[in-house]
Design an enzyme around this catalytic site. Structure first.
Site, PDB file in Angstrom:
ATOM      1  N   GLU A 172     116.859  58.443  54.203  1.00 13.85           N
ATOM      2  CA  GLU A 172     115.812  57.839  55.014  1.00 13.85           C
ATOM      3  C   GLU A 172     114.785  58.798  55.623  1.00 13.85           C
ATOM      4  OE1 GLU A 172     117.505  55.172  57.903  1.00 13.85           O
ATOM      5  OE2 GLU A 172     118.137  53.745  56.381  1.00 13.85           O
ATOM      6  N   GLU A 280     121.700  50.680  51.436  1.00 12.19           N
ATOM      7  CA  GLU A 280     122.162  50.116  52.701  1.00 12.19           C
ATOM      8  C   GLU A 280     121.635  48.697  52.832  1.00 12.19           C
ATOM      9  OE1 GLU A 280     121.279  52.411  56.194  1.00 12.19           O
ATOM     10  OE2 GLU A 280     121.852  54.320  55.266  1.00 12.19           O
TER      11      GLU A 280
END
Length: 346
Positions: A172, A280
């Site tokens: 991320e 995710e």
């Protein structure tokens, strides 16, 4: 394999839950030409904990996945994939930097859990859970893309013989330009291949690698030309279903928000020929969220094989009763998310 008493109890609970939702599964079906997922599993989050205490103390600031949890997810649930976050500063201490020697103890612990997972026939992707930040600043403040490649080449060499290992380059990135992130990701892909590692590589984009912002954050342009001589990479995206997409609220926007937030990313994958992986996804265990997660996974299997699979967020020995946890035996979401939204796609 003999299960512990807690896992046996959990299996009984799951069997009851499965029976209770049979009728719901029969009506909540995914239709069309479906492509089964190649990789399906869960994030085992714990080794990246305590990131304000470097290096931190094992067992106090951070830990590693429990072997009993791996056993449960493989042998009872049927998962074949685990994503294992680690902290870059623990593996590559700031005193020596990302191109220096690895910390022997932390590396050994990583190798142990990787070996345990792959020894059970499952796949494991390990990733620096650092958001493109290292030792207090973004990577590019101190290290070049080639330095990042050196880090990954050094790490890949240690796992080059295990074909069930997947390299997940950086979790991320955010608040940095997509073109910069793509440059670092490409350098790492090149370095890993130069180190004779042939395994699958996950690359992630900026803006928390969000699927719902993939075509508006600059990622779609920056990663369109990502290349790999072995053609064995996948774009990893993340997607949560609450109002701000952070995954911190158990209320989903709607029962259809999962498929809606993946739609543009799916179209981009189809147009570019890249493979995708939903690294995710997490949501509450309620009617809207169960339907939204089911719908998201259904849309992925209806997309012609562009999605390799997904990993739920999260599990790990310290997650306790957090609303997205499916860690046995205390994970609260296990009562609905697993039987109603995940297991139908196994």
């Amino acid at each position: 394999m003999k299960l512990s008493s807690s896992l046996v109890s959990l299996s009984i609970i799951l069997a009851s839950a499965n029976a209770a939702v049979t009728s719901k599964r029969q009506t909540n079906t995914c239709e069309g030409d479906l492509t089964p997922f190649e990789l399906f599993g869960v994030n085992e989050s714990c080794a990246e904990f305590g990131n304000t205490n470097i290096p931190g103390e094992f067992g106090t600031d951070y830990t590693w996945p429990a072997e009993s949890s791996i056993d449960y997810f493989v042998d009872t649930v049927g998962f074949n994939f685990f994503r294992v976050p680690f902290l870059l500063e623990r593996l590559a201490p700031p005193a020596t930097g990302i191109t220096g020697d690895f910390d022997a103890t932390y590396l050994g612990q990583l190798q142990d859990i990787v070996s345990y997972i792959t020894g059970k026939g499952a796949y494991v992707a390990f990733e620096p859970h650092n958001f493109f930040i290292y030792d207090g600043s973004t990577l590019d403040a101190k290290y070049t893309a080639e330095d990042f490649g050196t880090f990954w080449a050094n790490l890949a060499k240690l796992f080059v013989s295990d074909d069930h290992v997947i390299f997940d380059l950086m979790n991320e990135p955010h608040d940095v330009e997509a073109t910069l992130v793509a440059e670092y990701m490409q350098a790492a892909v090149n370095a890993i291949r130069a180190a004779d590692a042939t395994q699958l590589i996950f690359v992630e984009g900026t803006s928390w690698t969000g699927a719902w912002t993939w075509t508006t954050s600059g990622n779609s342009e920056a990663f369109a030309s990502l290349s790999d001589p072995l053609n064995n990479t996948a774009i990893q995206m993340h997607q949560y279903l609450d109002s701000d997409g952070s995954g911190t609220n158990e209320t989903c926007v709607s029962s259809t928000i999962g498929a809606e937030r993946l739609a543009d990313a799916t179209a981009w994958l189809q147009e570019t020929g890249h493979k995708g992986f939903l690294g995710e996804i997490g949501a509450g265990s309620n009617d809207d969220c169960v339907a939204a997660v089911y719908g998201a996974l259904c849309s992925m299997q209806q997309a012609g094989g562009v999605w390799l699979g997904l990993s739920w967020w999260a599990a790990g020995p310290w997650w306790d009763t957090y609303f997205t946890s499916i860690e046995p035996p205390s994970g609260t979401s296990v009562s609905r998310i697993l039987p109603e939204a995940l297991e139908p796609f196994l």
